[in-house]
Scaffold this active site. Structure first.
Site, short mmCIF file in Angstrom:
data_model
loop_
_atom_site.label_atom_id
_atom_site.label_comp_id
_atom_site.label_asym_id
_atom_site.label_seq_id
_atom_site.Cartn_x
_atom_site.Cartn_y
_atom_site.Cartn_z
N MET A 44 0.55 6.57 38.09
CA MET A 44 -0.56 6.88 38.73
C MET A 44 -0.11 7.81 39.88
O MET A 44 -0.79 7.88 40.76
CB MET A 44 -1.41 5.78 39.17
N GLY A 45 1.11 7.98 39.92
CA GLY A 45 1.66 8.96 40.93
C GLY A 45 1.97 8.14 42.19
O GLY A 45 2.35 6.64 42.34
N HIS A 48 7.58 5.77 43.58
CA HIS A 48 8.82 5.20 44.28
C HIS A 48 10.01 4.98 43.40
O HIS A 48 10.02 5.28 42.16
CB HIS A 48 8.23 3.83 45.24
N GLU A 49 11.10 4.14 43.74
CA GLU A 49 12.25 4.08 42.95
C GLU A 49 12.13 3.36 41.74
O GLU A 49 12.81 3.48 40.86
CB GLU A 49 13.14 3.44 43.88
N GLY A 50 10.81 2.37 41.79
CA GLY A 50 10.57 1.80 40.75
C GLY A 50 10.07 2.66 39.57
O GLY A 50 10.64 2.65 38.34
N HIS A 51 9.27 3.46 39.74
CA HIS A 51 8.86 4.49 38.88
C HIS A 51 10.11 5.45 38.34
O HIS A 51 10.20 5.65 37.35
CB HIS A 51 7.95 5.76 39.47
N GLY A 160 7.00 -0.62 33.31
CA GLY A 160 7.81 -1.37 33.97
C GLY A 160 7.16 -2.89 33.87
O GLY A 160 6.16 -3.22 33.42
N LYS A 162 7.05 -5.22 35.83
CA LYS A 162 6.15 -5.40 36.95
C LYS A 162 4.87 -5.64 36.64
O LYS A 162 4.32 -6.73 36.83
CB LYS A 162 6.32 -4.32 38.11
N ARG A 200 1.10 0.19 46.18
CA ARG A 200 0.06 -0.53 47.07
C ARG A 200 0.62 -1.22 48.37
O ARG A 200 -0.14 -1.51 49.01
CB ARG A 200 -0.55 -1.36 46.41
P1 AMP Z 1 1.55 2.94 38.31
O1 AMP Z 1 1.93 4.18 38.98
O2 AMP Z 1 1.44 1.67 39.25
O3 AMP Z 1 0.63 2.71 37.33
O4 AMP Z 1 3.18 2.47 37.61
C1 AMP Z 1 3.53 3.23 36.59
C2 AMP Z 1 4.74 2.85 35.82
O5 AMP Z 1 5.71 2.35 36.61
C3 AMP Z 1 4.17 1.25 35.25
O6 AMP Z 1 4.82 1.05 33.83
C4 AMP Z 1 4.54 0.34 35.99
O7 AMP Z 1 4.89 -0.77 35.57
C5 AMP Z 1 5.92 0.80 36.69
N1 AMP Z 1 6.19 0.32 37.86
C6 AMP Z 1 5.67 0.09 38.85
N2 AMP Z 1 6.19 -0.38 40.01
C7 AMP Z 1 7.62 -0.78 39.32
C8 AMP Z 1 8.69 -1.33 39.89
N3 AMP Z 1 8.75 -1.87 40.98
N4 AMP Z 1 9.75 -1.45 39.09
C9 AMP Z 1 9.86 -1.13 37.78
N5 AMP Z 1 8.76 -0.45 37.39
C10 AMP Z 1 7.46 -0.21 38.19
#
Ligand code: AMP
Length: 298
Positions: A44-45, A48-51, A160, A162, A200
């Site tokens: 969803m844009g 961060h480093e997780g993405h 992730g 997460k 968030r």
């Molecule tokens: P989102 O943009 O929040 O929908 O996340 C997109 C993808 O990134 C999803 O598969 C999440 O689980 C993954 N993601 C978000 N935060 C993290 C994180 N801290 N570490 C690893 N993956 C993450």
């Protein structure tokens, strides 16, 4: 250059931005016809480093990397933060251009026209954990993920840990409808103090941010109890709850321990489980989880 990329050896890819379903489908069909593997990271844009850890893994394992950025209205409840969800496409593009071949960022109108979705009932998987306070969320996720899979035709998809419940729902969706897609679940990227990275986190005030470190501390304490031989989930959950309640700004949504495969209830831990929690700080709801496998797992 973005600070965390500066440390790495990176190649600049000529990333192409795609905004229509038609073009995405044509490009993906052509790539697959050429026998190339496609690694797909739906997001969803506000990256961060997780993405980026997902994108990096996709880069290593595939010929072509597609990342989508789409804030999907159908996975937000009526009182949730769809309108205010943080967005910064320019920053996201700057991060992605070093690792990505195609950035798919359709408009809400473009995606709402899609008839490519599949019929999928996540059933019991969503009657627990985040599904309780977000009753329509996972149906919305499954719907948009299936539409995206139809368009992008991935070889491998990267999610992730997460969002653990999401990975379980997607695993079941893949089993039912996308048998040849490989699901890769990547470990949770954390800040130095243990807080799971999340788009968030920017909502948190400085006091909330400080107290939010209790989430990972509580999970680590729960894990330590299980490792020491405790098997009663009530005891472990009680210990985690006590820790979290020491933080005055924390309001617990849930703390739970469930089976890793189907998120079934567990009284005594004898097989692999997920320790999961959701806690509000002000209006911000944070989630996190860790996995545990007993040494004598059945
Ligand atoms: P989102 O943009 O929040 O929908 O996340 C997109 C993808 O990134 C999803 O598969 C999440 O689980 C993954 N993601 C978000 N935060 C993290 C994180 N801290 N570490 C690893 N993956 C993450």
């Amino acid at each position: 250059m973005v600070p965390f990329l500066r440390k790495r050896k990176v190649t600049k890819f000529s990333m192409k931005k795609i905004v229509t379903r038609k073009e995405m489908l044509e490009v993906a069909t052509d790539l697959r016809r050429k026998g190339l593997s496609i690694g797909f990271v739906p997001t969803m844009g506000f990256l961060h480093e997780g993405h980026m850890s997902l994108v990096e893994r996709a880069r290593k394992e595939n010929d072509v990397v597609v990342v989508s950025i789409f804030v999907n209205p159908t996975q937000f409840g009526p009182n949730e933060d769809f309108a205010s969800y943080p967005r910064d496409l320019e920053h996201d593009e700057a991060l992605l251009e070093f690792l990505t071949d195609y950035l798919f960022c359709p408009s809400v109108d473009e995606m709402s026209e899609v008839s490519e979705g599949v019929k999928f009932d996540p059933g019991e998987l969503v009657n627990c954990l985040c599904g309780i306070s977000r009753p329509t969320h996972f149906q919305g996720v499954a719907q948009v993920v299936s539409k995206l899979f139809r368009l992008v035709q991935p070889t491998r998809v990267y999610f992730g840990q997460k969002d653990y419940q999401q990975t379980v729902v997607v695993r079941h969706l893949i089993r039912e409808h996308f048998g040849d897609v490989e699901l890769v679940v990547c470990s949770t990227a954390r800040e130095k103090d243990g807080l799971a990275m999340s788009s968030r986190n920017v909502y948190l005030t400085s006091d909330e941010r400080t107290q939010a470190t209790v989430l990972f501390r509580a999970l680590t304490a729960g894990l330590a109890l299980l490792k020491s031989g405790e098997v009663e989930t009530d005891v472990v959950i009680g210990e985690m709850e006590e820790l979290i309640l020491q933080q005055p700004l924390a309001r617990i949504d849930y703390i739970d321990i469930r089976t890793v495969e189907n998120l079934a209830e567990v009284e005594k831990v004898k097989s692999p489980v997920v320790l999961a929690l959701a806690v509000y700080f002000g209006k911000t709801r944070l989630i996190d989880n860790v996995l545990f496998t007993p040494s004598n797992a059945t």
